[in-house]
Design a protein around this motif. Structure first.
Motif, mmCIF file in Angstrom:
data_model
loop_
_atom_site.group_PDB
_atom_site.id
_atom_site.type_symbol
_atom_site.label_atom_id
_atom_site.label_comp_id
_atom_site.label_asym_id
_atom_site.label_seq_id
_atom_site.Cartn_x
_atom_site.Cartn_y
_atom_site.Cartn_z
ATOM 1 N N GLY A 191 0.780 -1.227 0.000
ATOM 2 C CA GLY A 191 0.000 0.000 0.000
ATOM 3 C C GLY A 191 0.810 1.273 0.000
ATOM 4 O O GLY A 191 0.326 2.312 0.450
ATOM 5 N N TYR A 192 2.026 1.238 -0.524
ATOM 6 C CA TYR A 192 2.884 2.428 -0.496
ATOM 7 C C TYR A 192 2.501 3.450 -1.564
ATOM 8 O O TYR A 192 2.949 4.599 -1.513
ATOM 9 C CB TYR A 192 4.352 2.019 -0.694
ATOM 10 N N TRP B 207 6.573 9.454 -0.417
ATOM 11 C CA TRP B 207 7.959 9.020 -0.611
ATOM 12 C C TRP B 207 8.836 9.451 0.556
ATOM 13 O O TRP B 207 9.786 8.744 0.922
ATOM 14 C CB TRP B 207 8.519 9.596 -1.913
ATOM 15 N N LYS B 208 8.532 10.595 1.146
ATOM 16 C CA LYS B 208 9.348 11.096 2.253
ATOM 17 C C LYS B 208 9.400 10.090 3.396
ATOM 18 O O LYS B 208 10.485 9.752 3.897
ATOM 19 C CB LYS B 208 8.791 12.433 2.751
ATOM 20 N N ASP B 209 8.237 9.583 3.801
ATOM 21 C CA ASP B 209 8.211 8.644 4.921
ATOM 22 C C ASP B 209 8.685 7.253 4.511
ATOM 23 O O ASP B 209 9.279 6.531 5.324
ATOM 24 C CB ASP B 209 6.798 8.566 5.507
ATOM 25 N N GLN C 234 -7.258 4.014 -13.121
ATOM 26 C CA GLN C 234 -6.918 5.176 -12.305
ATOM 27 C C GLN C 234 -5.410 5.434 -12.261
ATOM 28 O O GLN C 234 -4.975 6.487 -11.798
ATOM 29 C CB GLN C 234 -7.432 4.979 -10.868
ATOM 30 N N ALA C 235 -4.618 4.479 -12.718
ATOM 31 C CA ALA C 235 -3.162 4.632 -12.678
ATOM 32 C C ALA C 235 -2.703 5.726 -13.636
ATOM 33 O O ALA C 235 -3.243 5.876 -14.737
ATOM 34 C CB ALA C 235 -2.486 3.314 -13.031
ATOM 35 N N LYS C 236 -1.686 6.451 -13.229
ATOM 36 C CA LYS C 236 -1.140 7.506 -14.082
ATOM 37 C C LYS C 236 -0.486 6.933 -15.331
ATOM 38 O O LYS C 236 -0.434 7.599 -16.368
ATOM 39 C CB LYS C 236 -0.129 8.338 -13.291
ATOM 40 N N THR C 237 0.020 5.706 -15.228
ATOM 41 C CA THR C 237 0.703 5.089 -16.366
ATOM 42 C C THR C 237 -0.233 4.242 -17.223
ATOM 43 O O THR C 237 0.205 3.625 -18.195
ATOM 44 C CB THR C 237 1.860 4.197 -15.870
ATOM 45 N N ASP D 15 1.434 1.647 -11.287
ATOM 46 C CA ASP D 15 2.239 2.815 -10.919
ATOM 47 C C ASP D 15 3.222 2.418 -9.821
ATOM 48 O O ASP D 15 2.941 2.572 -8.633
ATOM 49 C CB ASP D 15 1.337 3.951 -10.416
ATOM 50 N N TYR D 16 4.373 1.908 -10.199
ATOM 51 C CA TYR D 16 5.365 1.513 -9.194
ATOM 52 C C TYR D 16 6.024 2.740 -8.582
ATOM 53 O O TYR D 16 6.383 2.747 -7.409
ATOM 54 C CB TYR D 16 6.432 0.614 -9.823
ATOM 55 N N GLY D 17 6.208 3.758 -9.374
ATOM 56 C CA GLY D 17 6.726 5.034 -8.913
ATOM 57 C C GLY D 17 5.838 6.144 -9.436
ATOM 58 O O GLY D 17 4.894 5.912 -10.191
ATOM 59 N N GLY D 18 6.128 7.364 -9.016
ATOM 60 C CA GLY D 18 5.405 8.510 -9.544
ATOM 61 C C GLY D 18 3.991 8.689 -9.043
ATOM 62 O O GLY D 18 3.259 9.543 -9.547
ATOM 63 N N ASN D 19 3.584 7.904 -8.050
ATOM 64 C CA ASN D 19 2.210 7.993 -7.545
ATOM 65 C C ASN D 19 2.218 7.579 -6.075
ATOM 66 O O ASN D 19 1.864 6.459 -5.726
ATOM 67 C CB ASN D 19 1.280 7.097 -8.360
ATOM 68 N N GLU D 20 2.628 8.487 -5.213
ATOM 69 C CA GLU D 20 2.818 8.168 -3.804
ATOM 70 C C GLU D 20 1.502 8.113 -3.038
ATOM 71 O O GLU D 20 0.523 8.758 -3.407
ATOM 72 C CB GLU D 20 3.736 9.204 -3.157
#
Length: 220
Positions: free
Chosen positions: A23-24, A47-49, A76-79, A35-40
């Motif tokens: 759930g990250y 990403w900070k935490d 809903q994914a950005k990619t 969306d493995y990255g780019g969608n926190e």
């Protein structure tokens, strides 16, 4: 997660840990794949935490993995693109309806690799990607795993017989009360003789042991 990592470290005299974070991204578990990255996941600290977790957790002798999906995509994914799921069947409907990804096109064009590179950029402290619900074999699995290793990722997966030459951990092999009783660890004595010390994808053996999910102070 960091609090539990610290608790287990203190209880085990800093024994090494492998921590799987679900759930990250986006709205949490099984949302906005792929969306493995780019969608926190902003509500979980973003990403900070997550990066604070991996940095601080290293002091407790912990390696961190994230739960991803290379089989299904959510609109809903950005990619997300219609091209990545064209002609494919419907998938899981957790928060929203998912659609199966054309994995041959995804890997052949390098699109899936670009998405994992974004994860590596956003969360450099992540050591392992746990690839959930992966059904493919052959070049699709071996090729993806090889490219992930080049990025510095270990691979773990749901079923022991998938990514069988690469996976360092299997959910169904380690979680004895989950999934089908006949779908657990790899049962080849020859393969285990070669790689017993390298991977936790086996059935429990009275002499060789084996990984087994056990709860610590509740569900962790």
């Amino acid at each position: 997660t960091l609090d539990n990592t610290k608790r287990i470290s203190m209880a085990t005299d800093n024994l090494g840990q492998w921590v799987l974070e679900k759930g990250y991204a986006s709205e949490g578990h099984d949302s906005a794949h792929p969306d493995y990255g780019g969608n926190e996941n902003v509500r979980a600290g973003g990403w900070k935490d997550l990066n604070r977790l991996t940095r601080t957790g290293a002091g407790y002798n912990a390696d961190f993995a994230v739960h991803v999906n290379a089989t299904e995509a959510y609109a809903q994914a950005k990619t997300f693109t219609e091209d990545m799921v064209e002609g494919q069947p419907d998938g899981w409907d957790w928060l929203n309806q998912a659609y199966h990804i054309d994995q041959r096109k995804d890997l052949g064009t390098g699109a899936v690799l670009d998405r994992f590179k974004q994860l590596r950029k956003d969360a450099p402290g992540i050591k392992t990607v746990y690839i959930d619900a992966y059904y493919s074999s052959g070049w699709l699995a071996d090729g993806l795993a090889a490219e992930l290793r080049k990025m510095g990722f270990e691979v773990a997966t749901e079923w022991a017989y998938k990514f069988e030459g690469s996976s360092v951990w299997s959910h169904w092999a380690a979680d004895k009360n989950y999934g089908g009783a006949t779908n657990k660890g790899i049962n080849s004595n020859i393969v285990r003789f070669i790689a017993n010390a390298d991977r936790d994808v086996w059935n429990v053996d009275p002499l060789l042991g084996g990984a087994s999910v056990v709860e610590f102070e509740g569900w962790t």
